[in-house]
Design a protein around this motif. Structure first.
Motif, PDB file in Angstrom:
ATOM      1  N   GLN A   1     -42.451  69.775  -6.390  1.00 39.01           N
ATOM      2  CA  GLN A   1     -42.609  71.355  -6.843  1.00 39.01           C
ATOM      3  C   GLN A   1     -43.677  72.015  -6.140  1.00 39.01           C
ATOM      4  OE1 GLN A   1     -42.860  71.262 -11.156  1.00 39.01           O
ATOM      5  NE2 GLN A   1     -40.451  70.638 -11.569  1.00 39.01           N
ATOM      6  N   HIS A   2     -44.764  71.212  -5.825  1.00 38.34           N
ATOM      7  CA  HIS A   2     -45.866  72.072  -5.164  1.00 38.34           C
ATOM      8  C   HIS A   2     -46.291  71.633  -3.850  1.00 38.34           C
ATOM      9  CE1 HIS A   2     -46.444  71.410  -9.727  1.00 38.34           C
ATOM     10  NE2 HIS A   2     -46.969  72.903  -9.638  1.00 38.34           N
ATOM     11  N   LYS A   3     -45.763  70.670  -2.998  1.00 39.91           N
ATOM     12  CA  LYS A   3     -46.099  70.481  -2.002  1.00 39.91           C
ATOM     13  C   LYS A   3     -45.135  71.357  -0.978  1.00 39.91           C
ATOM     14  CE  LYS A   3     -49.029  67.327  -2.480  1.00 39.91           C
ATOM     15  NZ  LYS A   3     -50.433  67.414  -2.010  1.00 39.91           N
ATOM     16  N   GLN A   4     -45.621  72.001   0.252  1.00 41.55           N
ATOM     17  CA  GLN A   4     -45.076  72.624   1.316  1.00 41.55           C
ATOM     18  C   GLN A   4     -44.780  72.076   2.504  1.00 41.55           C
ATOM     19  OE1 GLN A   4     -44.056  75.725   0.071  1.00 41.55           O
ATOM     20  NE2 GLN A   4     -44.967  75.242  -1.927  1.00 41.55           N
ATOM     21  N   ASP A   5     -45.669  71.191   2.727  1.00 42.47           N
ATOM     22  CA  ASP A   5     -45.456  70.100   4.074  1.00 42.47           C
ATOM     23  C   ASP A   5     -44.138  69.798   4.111  1.00 42.47           C
ATOM     24  OD1 ASP A   5     -46.747  68.841   6.339  1.00 42.47           O
ATOM     25  OD2 ASP A   5     -46.215  67.066   5.269  1.00 42.47           O
ATOM     26  N   ALA A   6     -43.441  69.903   5.334  1.00 41.72           N
ATOM     27  CA  ALA A   6     -42.233  69.213   5.450  1.00 41.72           C
ATOM     28  C   ALA A   6     -41.989  67.678   5.361  1.00 41.72           C
ATOM     29  CB  ALA A   6     -41.331  69.987   6.570  1.00 41.72           C
ATOM     30  N   ASP A   7     -43.067  67.182   6.010  1.00 43.26           N
ATOM     31  CA  ASP A   7     -43.010  65.697   6.229  1.00 43.26           C
ATOM     32  C   ASP A   7     -43.299  65.058   4.773  1.00 43.26           C
ATOM     33  OD1 ASP A   7     -42.474  65.454   8.844  1.00 43.26           O
ATOM     34  OD2 ASP A   7     -44.753  65.616   9.386  1.00 43.26           O
ATOM     35  N   MET A   8     -44.077  65.711   4.003  1.00 41.13           N
ATOM     36  CA  MET A   8     -44.406  65.397   2.742  1.00 41.13           C
ATOM     37  C   MET A   8     -43.242  65.579   1.720  1.00 41.13           C
ATOM     38  SD  MET A   8     -46.478  63.953   0.513  1.00 41.13           S
ATOM     39  CE  MET A   8     -48.170  64.376   0.774  1.00 41.13           C
ATOM     40  N   LYS A   9     -42.601  66.555   1.774  1.00 40.41           N
ATOM     41  CA  LYS A   9     -41.244  66.680   1.154  1.00 40.41           C
ATOM     42  C   LYS A   9     -40.223  65.768   1.335  1.00 40.41           C
ATOM     43  CE  LYS A   9     -41.378  71.222  -0.851  1.00 40.41           C
ATOM     44  NZ  LYS A   9     -40.595  72.028  -1.587  1.00 40.41           N
ATOM     45  N   GLN A  10     -39.894  65.517   2.504  1.00 43.40           N
ATOM     46  CA  GLN A  10     -39.262  64.696   3.139  1.00 43.40           C
ATOM     47  C   GLN A  10     -39.290  63.259   2.496  1.00 43.40           C
ATOM     48  OE1 GLN A  10     -38.292  64.457   6.889  1.00 43.40           O
ATOM     49  NE2 GLN A  10     -36.713  62.887   6.949  1.00 43.40           N
ATOM     50  N   ALA A  11     -40.670  62.739   2.588  1.00 42.88           N
ATOM     51  CA  ALA A  11     -40.992  61.444   1.934  1.00 42.88           C
ATOM     52  C   ALA A  11     -40.965  61.490   0.477  1.00 42.88           C
ATOM     53  CB  ALA A  11     -42.362  61.105   2.378  1.00 42.88           C
ATOM     54  N   LEU A  12     -41.554  62.577  -0.174  1.00 47.81           N
ATOM     55  CA  LEU A  12     -41.101  62.358  -1.722  1.00 47.81           C
ATOM     56  C   LEU A  12     -39.693  62.510  -2.081  1.00 47.81           C
ATOM     57  CD1 LEU A  12     -43.891  65.067  -2.632  1.00 47.81           C
ATOM     58  CD2 LEU A  12     -43.923  62.453  -3.155  1.00 47.81           C
ATOM     59  N   GLN A  13     -38.691  63.188  -1.321  1.00 51.33           N
ATOM     60  CA  GLN A  13     -37.191  63.251  -1.620  1.00 51.33           C
ATOM     61  C   GLN A  13     -36.656  61.909  -1.438  1.00 51.33           C
ATOM     62  OE1 GLN A  13     -36.096  66.361   0.680  1.00 51.33           O
ATOM     63  NE2 GLN A  13     -36.392  67.928  -0.723  1.00 51.33           N
ATOM     64  N   SER A  14     -37.205  61.134  -0.334  1.00 51.57           N
ATOM     65  CA  SER A  14     -36.713  59.848  -0.240  1.00 51.57           C
ATOM     66  C   SER A  14     -37.084  58.877  -1.258  1.00 51.57           C
ATOM     67  CB  SER A  14     -36.882  59.349   1.096  1.00 51.57           C
ATOM     68  OG  SER A  14     -36.627  57.986   1.300  1.00 51.57           O
ATOM     69  N   CYS A  15     -38.253  59.107  -1.956  1.00 45.43           N
ATOM     70  CA  CYS A  15     -38.915  58.351  -2.917  1.00 45.43           C
ATOM     71  C   CYS A  15     -38.086  58.579  -4.233  1.00 45.43           C
ATOM     72  CB  CYS A  15     -40.399  58.657  -2.936  1.00 45.43           C
ATOM     73  SG  CYS A  15     -41.419  57.831  -1.875  1.00 45.43           S
ATOM     74  N   ALA A  16     -37.930  59.933  -4.394  1.00 47.06           N
ATOM     75  CA  ALA A  16     -37.042  60.181  -5.607  1.00 47.06           C
ATOM     76  C   ALA A  16     -35.654  59.462  -5.741  1.00 47.06           C
ATOM     77  CB  ALA A  16     -37.087  61.728  -5.584  1.00 47.06           C
ATOM     78  N   SER A  17     -34.997  59.561  -4.567  1.00 45.54           N
ATOM     79  CA  SER A  17     -33.854  58.634  -4.663  1.00 45.54           C
ATOM     80  C   SER A  17     -34.206  57.225  -4.767  1.00 45.54           C
ATOM     81  CB  SER A  17     -33.064  58.733  -3.288  1.00 45.54           C
ATOM     82  OG  SER A  17     -31.884  58.164  -3.172  1.00 45.54           O
ATOM     83  N   ARG A  18     -35.134  56.529  -4.315  1.00 46.37           N
ATOM     84  CA  ARG A  18     -35.379  55.133  -4.405  1.00 46.37           C
ATOM     85  C   ARG A  18     -35.752  54.771  -5.777  1.00 46.37           C
ATOM     86  NH1 ARG A  18     -35.610  52.800   0.219  1.00 46.37           N
ATOM     87  NH2 ARG A  18     -35.785  53.811   2.173  1.00 46.37           N
ATOM     88  N   TYR A  19     -36.559  55.591  -6.351  1.00 44.26           N
ATOM     89  CA  TYR A  19     -36.961  55.399  -7.841  1.00 44.26           C
ATOM     90  C   TYR A  19     -35.876  55.882  -8.891  1.00 44.26           C
ATOM     91  CZ  TYR A  19     -41.847  54.007  -7.171  1.00 44.26           C
ATOM     92  OH  TYR A  19     -42.965  53.357  -6.661  1.00 44.26           O
ATOM     93  N   ASP A  20     -34.963  56.522  -8.620  1.00 45.10           N
ATOM     94  CA  ASP A  20     -33.830  56.589  -9.116  1.00 45.10           C
ATOM     95  C   ASP A  20     -32.841  55.405  -9.382  1.00 45.10           C
ATOM     96  OD1 ASP A  20     -34.162  59.197 -10.020  1.00 45.10           O
ATOM     97  OD2 ASP A  20     -32.800  60.162  -8.606  1.00 45.10           O
ATOM     98  N   ALA A  21     -32.949  54.758  -8.038  1.00 41.88           N
ATOM     99  CA  ALA A  21     -32.219  53.520  -8.107  1.00 41.88           C
ATOM    100  C   ALA A  21     -32.839  52.295  -9.193  1.00 41.88           C
ATOM    101  CB  ALA A  21     -32.002  52.899  -6.852  1.00 41.88           C
ATOM    102  N   VAL A  22     -34.324  52.285  -8.989  1.00 45.15           N
ATOM    103  CA  VAL A  22     -35.093  51.405  -9.667  1.00 45.15           C
ATOM    104  C   VAL A  22     -34.837  51.532 -10.998  1.00 45.15           C
ATOM    105  CG1 VAL A  22     -37.610  50.755 -10.106  1.00 45.15           C
ATOM    106  CG2 VAL A  22     -36.835  51.010  -7.806  1.00 45.15           C
TER     107      VAL A  22
END
Length: 102
Positions: free
Chosen positions: A15-36
């Motif tokens: 919700q607070h990060k603007q950096d595109a690389d950071m957002k992409q990494a966080l979105q990937s992590c969100a998906s991974r943690y959903d599986a966990v």
């Protein structure tokens, strides 16, 4: 901190990060943690209840892999260092004494 808290932290950072690389990494992590949260941990807990310690170890190994993979997503930006606790908690080493019982 556990996987659910880590997933919540990811949402907050998204919700607070603007950096595109950071957002992409966080979105990937969100998906991974959903599986966990939805698959790996519940399956491991069920396996422990049933005495299937090898299957429980597999689930925790999967969870650790997802946390490690999440951390690797931050190769182009600084990691928020949110995976370390989950990596330690999902290390199958705490299950090893149980395997002697099976």
């Amino acid at each position: 901190m556990d996987a659910t808290h880590t997933r919540h932290r990811i949402n907050t950072l998204l919700q607070h990060k603007q950096d595109a690389d950071m957002k992409q990494a966080l979105q990937s992590c969100a998906s991974r943690y959903d599986a966990v949260i939805k698959e790996d941990i519940p399956e491991s807990l069920q396996a422990l209840r049933l005495g299937n310690y090898k299957f429980a170890e597999g689930g925790t190994t999967d969870a650790a892999f997802e946390a490690k993979s999440c951390e690797e997503e931050f190769r182009r930006c600084k990691s928020p260092d949110m995976n370390r606790v989950v990596l330690c908690m999902t290390s199958p080493s705490w299950l090893r004494p149980l395997f002697r019982q099976s």
